[in-house]
Design a protein around this motif. Structure first.
Motif, PDB file in Angstrom:
ATOM      1  N   SER A  89       0.832  -1.024   0.044  1.00 54.96           N
ATOM      2  CA  SER A  89       0.100   0.142   0.094  1.00 54.96           C
ATOM      3  C   SER A  89       0.634   1.257  -0.117  1.00 54.96           C
ATOM      4  O   SER A  89       0.446   2.337  -0.628  1.00 54.96           O
ATOM      5  CB  SER A  89      -0.965  -0.083   1.361  1.00 54.96           C
ATOM      6  OG  SER A  89      -1.871  -1.040   0.840  1.00 54.96           O
ATOM      7  N   VAL A  90       2.151   1.346   0.779  1.00 52.42           N
ATOM      8  CA  VAL A  90       3.093   2.230   0.515  1.00 52.42           C
ATOM      9  C   VAL A  90       3.611   2.423  -0.687  1.00 52.42           C
ATOM     10  O   VAL A  90       3.633   3.813  -1.246  1.00 52.42           O
ATOM     11  CB  VAL A  90       4.023   2.097   1.700  1.00 52.42           C
ATOM     12  CG1 VAL A  90       5.222   3.154   1.715  1.00 52.42           C
ATOM     13  CG2 VAL A  90       3.512   2.050   2.985  1.00 52.42           C
ATOM     14  N   VAL A  91       3.803   1.353  -1.253  1.00 46.92           N
ATOM     15  CA  VAL A  91       4.398   1.667  -2.817  1.00 46.92           C
ATOM     16  C   VAL A  91       3.250   1.934  -3.489  1.00 46.92           C
ATOM     17  O   VAL A  91       3.556   2.903  -4.623  1.00 46.92           O
ATOM     18  CB  VAL A  91       4.838   0.136  -3.299  1.00 46.92           C
ATOM     19  CG1 VAL A  91       4.993   0.346  -4.723  1.00 46.92           C
ATOM     20  CG2 VAL A  91       6.060  -0.357  -2.097  1.00 46.92           C
ATOM     21  N   LEU A  92       1.876   1.663  -3.390  1.00 50.41           N
ATOM     22  CA  LEU A  92       0.875   2.182  -4.276  1.00 50.41           C
ATOM     23  C   LEU A  92       0.710   3.486  -4.071  1.00 50.41           C
ATOM     24  O   LEU A  92       0.551   4.606  -4.978  1.00 50.41           O
ATOM     25  CB  LEU A  92      -0.365   1.419  -3.919  1.00 50.41           C
ATOM     26  CG  LEU A  92      -1.498   1.672  -4.686  1.00 50.41           C
ATOM     27  CD1 LEU A  92      -1.239   1.394  -6.184  1.00 50.41           C
ATOM     28  CD2 LEU A  92      -2.811   1.019  -4.157  1.00 50.41           C
ATOM     29  N   ALA A  93       0.973   3.997  -2.884  1.00 49.58           N
ATOM     30  CA  ALA A  93       0.598   5.410  -2.704  1.00 49.58           C
ATOM     31  C   ALA A  93       1.846   6.356  -3.288  1.00 49.58           C
ATOM     32  O   ALA A  93       1.521   7.523  -3.743  1.00 49.58           O
ATOM     33  CB  ALA A  93       0.616   5.561  -1.118  1.00 49.58           C
ATOM     34  N   LEU A  94       3.034   5.784  -3.333  1.00 48.48           N
ATOM     35  CA  LEU A  94       4.039   6.431  -3.818  1.00 48.48           C
ATOM     36  C   LEU A  94       3.909   6.447  -5.316  1.00 48.48           C
ATOM     37  O   LEU A  94       4.205   7.465  -6.093  1.00 48.48           O
ATOM     38  CB  LEU A  94       5.382   5.575  -3.499  1.00 48.48           C
ATOM     39  CG  LEU A  94       5.877   5.791  -2.164  1.00 48.48           C
ATOM     40  CD1 LEU A  94       7.117   4.827  -1.925  1.00 48.48           C
ATOM     41  CD2 LEU A  94       6.249   7.231  -1.657  1.00 48.48           C
ATOM     42  N   VAL A  95       3.429   5.564  -5.865  1.00 52.48           N
ATOM     43  CA  VAL A  95       3.094   5.503  -7.307  1.00 52.48           C
ATOM     44  C   VAL A  95       1.786   6.497  -8.027  1.00 52.48           C
ATOM     45  O   VAL A  95       2.331   7.443  -8.639  1.00 52.48           O
ATOM     46  CB  VAL A  95       2.703   3.874  -7.742  1.00 52.48           C
ATOM     47  CG1 VAL A  95       2.116   3.940  -9.267  1.00 52.48           C
ATOM     48  CG2 VAL A  95       3.520   3.271  -7.836  1.00 52.48           C
ATOM     49  N   GLU A  96       0.971   6.649  -6.992  1.00 55.47           N
ATOM     50  CA  GLU A  96      -0.111   7.571  -7.022  1.00 55.47           C
ATOM     51  C   GLU A  96       0.484   9.253  -6.828  1.00 55.47           C
ATOM     52  O   GLU A  96       0.158   9.914  -7.674  1.00 55.47           O
ATOM     53  CB  GLU A  96      -1.212   7.279  -6.112  1.00 55.47           C
ATOM     54  CG  GLU A  96      -1.998   6.171  -6.578  1.00 55.47           C
ATOM     55  CD  GLU A  96      -3.172   5.749  -5.503  1.00 55.47           C
ATOM     56  OE1 GLU A  96      -3.034   6.353  -4.396  1.00 55.47           O
ATOM     57  OE2 GLU A  96      -3.923   4.771  -5.822  1.00 55.47           O
ATOM     58  N   MET A  97       1.471   9.297  -5.978  1.00 54.78           N
ATOM     59  CA  MET A  97       1.887  10.472  -5.795  1.00 54.78           C
ATOM     60  C   MET A  97       2.670  11.002  -6.925  1.00 54.78           C
ATOM     61  O   MET A  97       2.911  12.094  -7.456  1.00 54.78           O
ATOM     62  CB  MET A  97       2.942  10.526  -4.592  1.00 54.78           C
ATOM     63  CG  MET A  97       2.154  10.479  -3.133  1.00 54.78           C
ATOM     64  SD  MET A  97       3.249  10.265  -1.754  1.00 54.78           S
ATOM     65  CE  MET A  97       4.073  12.019  -1.936  1.00 54.78           C
ATOM     66  N   GLN A  98       3.529   9.816  -7.459  1.00 54.96           N
ATOM     67  CA  GLN A  98       4.498  10.345  -8.676  1.00 54.96           C
ATOM     68  C   GLN A  98       3.632  10.511  -9.740  1.00 54.96           C
ATOM     69  O   GLN A  98       3.798  11.420 -10.746  1.00 54.96           O
ATOM     70  CB  GLN A  98       5.275   9.220  -8.909  1.00 54.96           C
ATOM     71  CG  GLN A  98       6.157   9.094  -9.871  1.00 54.96           C
ATOM     72  CD  GLN A  98       7.278  10.199  -9.864  1.00 54.96           C
ATOM     73  OE1 GLN A  98       7.927  10.209  -8.636  1.00 54.96           O
ATOM     74  NE2 GLN A  98       7.804  11.158 -10.902  1.00 54.96           N
ATOM     75  N   ARG A  99       2.498   9.914  -9.972  1.00 53.16           N
ATOM     76  CA  ARG A  99       1.553   9.808 -11.113  1.00 53.16           C
ATOM     77  C   ARG A  99       0.953  11.475 -11.157  1.00 53.16           C
ATOM     78  O   ARG A  99       0.804  12.047 -12.215  1.00 53.16           O
ATOM     79  CB  ARG A  99       0.267   9.025 -11.120  1.00 53.16           C
ATOM     80  CG  ARG A  99      -0.617   8.920 -12.277  1.00 53.16           C
ATOM     81  CD  ARG A  99      -1.779   8.194 -12.014  1.00 53.16           C
ATOM     82  NE  ARG A  99      -2.613   7.887 -13.116  1.00 53.16           N
ATOM     83  CZ  ARG A  99      -3.623   9.014 -13.302  1.00 53.16           C
ATOM     84  NH1 ARG A  99      -3.675   9.880 -12.045  1.00 53.16           N
ATOM     85  NH2 ARG A  99      -4.393   8.668 -14.280  1.00 53.16           N
ATOM     86  N   GLU A 100       0.924  11.943 -10.008  1.00 49.43           N
ATOM     87  CA  GLU A 100       0.226  13.491  -9.929  1.00 49.43           C
ATOM     88  C   GLU A 100       1.138  14.501 -10.472  1.00 49.43           C
ATOM     89  O   GLU A 100       0.718  15.607 -10.920  1.00 49.43           O
ATOM     90  CB  GLU A 100       0.004  13.790  -8.604  1.00 49.43           C
ATOM     91  CG  GLU A 100      -1.310  13.014  -7.933  1.00 49.43           C
ATOM     92  CD  GLU A 100      -1.392  13.373  -6.314  1.00 49.43           C
ATOM     93  OE1 GLU A 100      -0.578  14.280  -5.611  1.00 49.43           O
ATOM     94  OE2 GLU A 100      -2.483  12.881  -5.985  1.00 49.43           O
TER      95      GLU A 100
END
Length: 286
Positions: free
Chosen positions: A106-117
Protein backbone atom coordinates in the motif's frame (compact mmCIF):
# COMPACT_ATOMS: atom_id res chain seq x y z
CA UNK A 1 -16.50 -30.96 41.52
CA UNK A 2 -16.87 -34.74 41.81
CA UNK A 3 -18.00 -34.95 38.19
CA UNK A 4 -14.95 -32.95 37.09
CA UNK A 5 -12.60 -35.32 38.94
CA UNK A 6 -14.30 -38.36 37.45
CA UNK A 7 -14.05 -36.88 33.95
CA UNK A 8 -10.35 -36.17 34.48
CA UNK A 9 -9.53 -39.62 35.91
CA UNK A 10 -12.23 -41.59 34.11
CA UNK A 11 -9.90 -44.30 32.78
CA UNK A 12 -8.43 -44.94 36.23
CA UNK A 13 -11.90 -45.13 37.76
CA UNK A 14 -13.12 -47.51 35.06
CA UNK A 15 -10.05 -49.73 35.53
CA UNK A 16 -10.61 -49.85 39.31
CA UNK A 17 -14.28 -50.69 38.76
CA UNK A 18 -13.24 -53.41 36.30
CA UNK A 19 -10.90 -54.91 38.88
CA UNK A 20 -13.66 -55.00 41.50
CA UNK A 21 -16.06 -56.61 39.02
CA UNK A 22 -13.49 -59.31 38.14
CA UNK A 23 -12.89 -59.93 41.85
CA UNK A 24 -16.63 -60.38 42.37
CA UNK A 25 -17.07 -62.62 39.30
CA UNK A 26 -14.17 -64.82 40.35
CA UNK A 27 -15.84 -65.34 43.72
CA UNK A 28 -19.16 -66.13 42.00
CA UNK A 29 -17.56 -68.76 39.75
CA UNK A 30 -15.76 -70.42 42.64
CA UNK A 31 -18.93 -70.48 44.71
CA UNK A 32 -21.01 -72.00 41.88
CA UNK A 33 -18.47 -74.67 40.95
CA UNK A 34 -16.35 -75.59 43.97
CA UNK A 35 -17.35 -74.04 47.26
CA UNK A 36 -20.16 -75.67 49.29
CA UNK A 37 -20.53 -72.85 51.83
CA UNK A 38 -22.20 -69.46 51.58
CA UNK A 39 -21.24 -66.91 48.96
CA UNK A 40 -20.42 -64.24 51.57
CA UNK A 41 -17.84 -66.54 53.17
CA UNK A 42 -16.08 -67.04 49.86
CA UNK A 43 -16.35 -63.37 49.00
CA UNK A 44 -14.55 -61.92 52.05
CA UNK A 45 -14.55 -64.23 55.13
CA UNK A 46 -13.04 -67.61 54.29
CA UNK A 47 -11.19 -66.96 51.05
CA UNK A 48 -8.48 -69.57 50.30
CA UNK A 49 -4.97 -68.06 50.19
CA UNK A 50 -4.42 -68.89 46.53
CA UNK A 51 -7.71 -67.16 45.66
CA UNK A 52 -6.54 -64.01 47.44
CA UNK A 53 -3.40 -64.03 45.34
CA UNK A 54 -5.31 -64.49 42.09
CA UNK A 55 -7.84 -61.78 42.87
CA UNK A 56 -5.25 -59.29 44.07
CA UNK A 57 -3.11 -59.90 41.00
CA UNK A 58 -6.12 -59.30 38.74
CA UNK A 59 -7.06 -56.19 40.70
CA UNK A 60 -3.51 -54.81 40.52
CA UNK A 61 -3.37 -55.56 36.80
CA UNK A 62 -6.53 -53.54 36.20
CA UNK A 63 -5.36 -50.68 38.41
CA UNK A 64 -1.92 -50.69 36.77
CA UNK A 65 -3.50 -50.58 33.34
CA UNK A 66 -5.74 -47.72 34.48
CA UNK A 67 -2.76 -45.72 35.78
CA UNK A 68 -0.84 -46.32 32.54
CA UNK A 69 -3.82 -45.39 30.38
CA UNK A 70 -4.51 -42.28 32.46
CA UNK A 71 -0.90 -41.15 32.10
CA UNK A 72 -1.03 -41.68 28.34
CA UNK A 73 -4.23 -39.66 28.11
CA UNK A 74 -2.67 -36.87 30.17
CA UNK A 75 0.41 -36.85 27.95
CA UNK A 76 -1.70 -36.72 24.77
CA UNK A 77 -3.89 -33.94 26.18
CA UNK A 78 -0.77 -31.92 27.00
CA UNK A 79 0.68 -32.55 23.55
CA UNK A 80 -2.61 -31.58 21.90
CA UNK A 81 -2.70 -28.38 23.95
CA UNK A 82 0.88 -27.59 22.90
CA UNK A 83 0.05 -28.37 19.27
CA UNK A 84 -3.02 -26.13 19.34
CA UNK A 85 -0.94 -23.33 20.83
CA UNK A 86 1.69 -23.81 18.12
CA UNK A 87 -0.97 -23.69 15.40
CA UNK A 88 -2.47 -20.55 16.94
CA UNK A 89 0.97 -18.90 17.08
CA UNK A 90 1.63 -19.87 13.45
CA UNK A 91 -1.72 -18.47 12.32
CA UNK A 92 -1.05 -15.24 14.19
CA UNK A 93 2.37 -15.01 12.54
CA UNK A 94 0.94 -15.65 9.07
CA UNK A 95 -1.79 -13.10 9.69
CA UNK A 96 0.84 -10.55 10.68
CA UNK A 97 2.95 -11.39 7.60
CA UNK A 98 0.02 -10.87 5.22
CA UNK A 99 -0.92 -7.68 7.05
CA UNK A 100 2.61 -6.30 6.76
CA UNK A 101 2.86 -7.26 3.07
CA UNK A 102 -0.44 -5.50 2.42
CA UNK A 103 0.73 -2.40 4.26
CA UNK A 104 4.11 -2.32 2.49
CA UNK A 105 2.49 -2.71 -0.93
CA UNK A 106 0.00 0.00 0.00
CA UNK A 107 2.93 2.32 0.70
CA UNK A 108 4.39 1.50 -2.73
CA UNK A 109 0.97 2.11 -4.30
CA UNK A 110 0.72 5.48 -2.55
CA UNK A 111 4.17 6.44 -3.88
CA UNK A 112 3.11 5.47 -7.41
CA UNK A 113 -0.02 7.62 -7.10
CA UNK A 114 2.02 10.55 -5.77
CA UNK A 115 4.43 10.21 -8.69
CA UNK A 116 1.50 10.04 -11.09
CA UNK A 117 0.27 13.47 -9.96
CA UNK A 118 3.55 15.01 -11.11
CA UNK A 119 3.59 13.37 -14.56
CA UNK A 120 2.22 15.03 -17.69
CA UNK A 121 3.26 12.57 -20.40
CA UNK A 122 0.29 10.39 -21.42
CA UNK A 123 2.35 7.23 -22.03
CA UNK A 124 4.01 7.55 -18.64
CA UNK A 125 0.60 8.06 -17.04
CA UNK A 126 -0.69 4.92 -18.76
CA UNK A 127 2.32 2.94 -17.51
CA UNK A 128 1.81 4.15 -13.96
CA UNK A 129 -1.88 3.24 -14.16
CA UNK A 130 -0.95 -0.29 -15.18
CA UNK A 131 1.50 -0.53 -12.28
CA UNK A 132 -1.22 0.74 -9.96
CA UNK A 133 -3.78 -1.84 -11.05
CA UNK A 134 -1.26 -4.68 -10.73
CA UNK A 135 -0.27 -3.59 -7.24
CA UNK A 136 -3.90 -3.23 -6.28
CA UNK A 137 -4.63 -6.79 -7.45
CA UNK A 138 -1.91 -8.19 -5.19
CA UNK A 139 -2.88 -6.00 -2.23
CA UNK A 140 -6.45 -7.22 -2.45
CA UNK A 141 -5.28 -10.85 -2.17
CA UNK A 142 -3.35 -10.23 1.04
CA UNK A 143 -6.23 -8.18 2.43
CA UNK A 144 -8.69 -11.03 1.82
CA UNK A 145 -6.35 -13.66 3.29
CA UNK A 146 -5.70 -11.45 6.32
CA UNK A 147 -9.44 -11.20 7.02
CA UNK A 148 -9.99 -14.99 6.85
CA UNK A 149 -9.84 -17.53 9.66
CA UNK A 150 -7.60 -19.86 7.60
CA UNK A 151 -4.69 -19.28 5.24
CA UNK A 152 -4.35 -22.48 3.21
CA UNK A 153 -6.89 -21.40 0.58
CA UNK A 154 -9.17 -18.56 -0.46
CA UNK A 155 -12.32 -18.12 -2.51
CA UNK A 156 -11.23 -17.06 -5.99
CA UNK A 157 -14.76 -16.05 -7.05
CA UNK A 158 -15.12 -13.62 -4.13
CA UNK A 159 -11.72 -12.12 -4.83
CA UNK A 160 -12.33 -11.67 -8.58
CA UNK A 161 -15.64 -9.93 -7.94
CA UNK A 162 -13.95 -7.40 -5.64
CA UNK A 163 -11.11 -6.95 -8.12
CA UNK A 164 -13.48 -6.44 -11.05
CA UNK A 165 -15.52 -3.83 -9.17
CA UNK A 166 -12.41 -1.85 -8.26
CA UNK A 167 -11.03 -1.96 -11.80
CA UNK A 168 -14.30 -0.90 -13.34
CA UNK A 169 -14.34 2.29 -11.27
CA UNK A 170 -11.12 3.37 -13.02
CA UNK A 171 -12.58 3.21 -16.54
CA UNK A 172 -16.18 4.38 -16.17
CA UNK A 173 -15.54 8.05 -16.83
CA UNK A 174 -15.76 10.59 -19.70
CA UNK A 175 -19.27 9.42 -20.60
CA UNK A 176 -18.35 5.73 -20.77
CA UNK A 177 -20.48 3.14 -19.07
CA UNK A 178 -19.05 -0.37 -19.08
CA UNK A 179 -21.19 -2.93 -17.33
CA UNK A 180 -19.40 -5.82 -15.66
CA UNK A 181 -21.39 -9.07 -15.46
CA UNK A 182 -20.32 -11.88 -13.15
CA UNK A 183 -20.98 -15.54 -13.89
CA UNK A 184 -19.11 -17.17 -11.04
CA UNK A 185 -18.98 -20.58 -9.42
CA UNK A 186 -17.34 -21.18 -6.03
CA UNK A 187 -13.67 -22.07 -6.54
CA UNK A 188 -11.03 -22.49 -3.83
CA UNK A 189 -7.37 -21.81 -4.67
CA UNK A 190 -4.18 -21.47 -2.68
CA UNK A 191 -2.66 -18.00 -2.15
CA UNK A 192 0.17 -19.07 -4.45
CA UNK A 193 -2.35 -19.61 -7.27
CA UNK A 194 -4.42 -16.55 -6.41
CA UNK A 195 -1.66 -14.05 -7.26
CA UNK A 196 -1.20 -15.09 -10.92
CA UNK A 197 -4.98 -15.55 -11.30
CA UNK A 198 -5.57 -12.02 -10.01
CA UNK A 199 -2.92 -10.54 -12.28
CA UNK A 200 -4.29 -12.39 -15.32
CA UNK A 201 -7.81 -11.18 -14.55
CA UNK A 202 -6.53 -7.62 -14.01
CA UNK A 203 -4.70 -7.59 -17.35
CA UNK A 204 -7.61 -9.04 -19.32
CA UNK A 205 -10.18 -6.72 -17.72
CA UNK A 206 -7.91 -3.74 -18.34
CA UNK A 207 -7.45 -4.69 -22.01
CA UNK A 208 -11.20 -5.16 -22.44
CA UNK A 209 -12.08 -1.83 -20.83
CA UNK A 210 -9.37 0.10 -22.73
CA UNK A 211 -9.44 -1.45 -26.19
CA UNK A 212 -12.77 -3.24 -26.76
CA UNK A 213 -14.84 -0.05 -26.96
CA UNK A 214 -14.34 3.33 -28.57
CA UNK A 215 -14.10 6.51 -26.50
CA UNK A 216 -17.51 7.36 -25.04
CA UNK A 217 -18.93 4.00 -26.08
CA UNK A 218 -20.71 1.73 -23.62
CA UNK A 219 -20.55 -2.04 -23.51
CA UNK A 220 -20.59 -5.18 -21.42
CA UNK A 221 -17.69 -7.18 -20.04
CA UNK A 222 -18.43 -10.63 -18.62
CA UNK A 223 -16.19 -12.26 -16.07
CA UNK A 224 -16.73 -16.01 -15.80
CA UNK A 225 -15.32 -18.55 -13.38
CA UNK A 226 -16.29 -22.20 -13.59
CA UNK A 227 -15.13 -25.32 -11.80
CA UNK A 228 -14.16 -28.12 -14.18
CA UNK A 229 -13.17 -31.73 -13.34
CA UNK A 230 -9.47 -31.03 -13.73
CA UNK A 231 -9.39 -27.55 -12.17
CA UNK A 232 -11.15 -24.34 -13.15
CA UNK A 233 -11.65 -22.03 -16.12
CA UNK A 234 -11.56 -18.24 -15.97
CA UNK A 235 -12.83 -16.12 -18.87
CA UNK A 236 -13.01 -12.41 -19.66
CA UNK A 237 -15.41 -11.66 -22.52
CA UNK A 238 -16.74 -8.45 -24.06
CA UNK A 239 -19.18 -7.44 -26.77
CA UNK A 240 -16.84 -4.88 -28.29
CA UNK A 241 -15.00 -4.70 -31.58
CA UNK A 242 -12.94 -7.85 -31.02
CA UNK A 243 -9.41 -8.60 -32.14
CA UNK A 244 -8.28 -8.44 -35.79
CA UNK A 245 -8.76 -11.67 -37.72
CA UNK A 246 -5.00 -12.17 -38.03
CA UNK A 247 -4.42 -11.72 -34.27
CA UNK A 248 -2.82 -14.55 -32.31
CA UNK A 249 -2.26 -14.72 -28.57
CA UNK A 250 1.05 -16.50 -29.05
CA UNK A 251 2.40 -13.80 -31.34
CA UNK A 252 1.23 -10.77 -29.36
CA UNK A 253 4.06 -8.40 -28.38
CA UNK A 254 2.04 -6.29 -25.90
CA UNK A 255 3.37 -6.36 -22.36
CA UNK A 256 -0.04 -7.17 -20.89
CA UNK A 257 -0.66 -10.28 -22.97
CA UNK A 258 2.96 -11.35 -22.59
CA UNK A 259 2.41 -11.20 -18.84
CA UNK A 260 -0.82 -13.18 -19.21
CA UNK A 261 0.97 -15.91 -21.19
CA UNK A 262 3.76 -16.11 -18.62
CA UNK A 263 1.34 -16.30 -15.68
CA UNK A 264 -0.75 -18.96 -17.44
CA UNK A 265 2.37 -21.10 -17.88
CA UNK A 266 3.14 -20.57 -14.20
CA UNK A 267 -0.29 -22.05 -13.39
CA UNK A 268 0.19 -24.90 -15.90
CA UNK A 269 -2.78 -23.43 -17.71
CA UNK A 270 -3.75 -22.94 -21.34
CA UNK A 271 -5.06 -19.83 -23.12
CA UNK A 272 -7.83 -19.80 -25.70
CA UNK A 273 -9.18 -16.90 -27.74
CA UNK A 274 -12.74 -16.77 -29.11
CA UNK A 275 -13.15 -13.82 -31.42
CA UNK A 276 -16.84 -13.84 -32.38
CA UNK A 277 -19.38 -11.20 -31.26
CA UNK A 278 -16.59 -9.43 -29.43
CA UNK A 279 -13.68 -11.25 -27.85
CA UNK A 280 -13.33 -13.84 -25.13
CA UNK A 281 -10.08 -15.07 -23.60
CA UNK A 282 -10.27 -18.17 -21.42
CA UNK A 283 -7.61 -19.57 -19.09
CA UNK A 284 -7.97 -23.27 -18.23
CA UNK A 285 -6.03 -24.19 -15.11
CA UNK A 286 -5.56 -27.83 -14.16
Amino acid sequence: MLTDHFRKYRLLCLALLGGVVVYFLDAVMDWLVFYPGSFSDLLYANVPPHEWYIRLVLLFLFVGFGIYAQRQVSIRERLNADLQQTVADKEALLREVHHRIKNNLSVVLALVEMQRENVQDSRTLETLDQVRTRLDAIILIHKQIYSQDHFASMRLDTYLQKLGTRLLDLYNHNGRHIELVYEMEPVEVSPKEAVPCGLICSELLTNACKHAFDAGESGTVTLRLAAVPSGFAMSVCDNGRGFPESFSLDDSTGLGLQLVRSLARQLNGTLRLHNTAGSCITVHVS
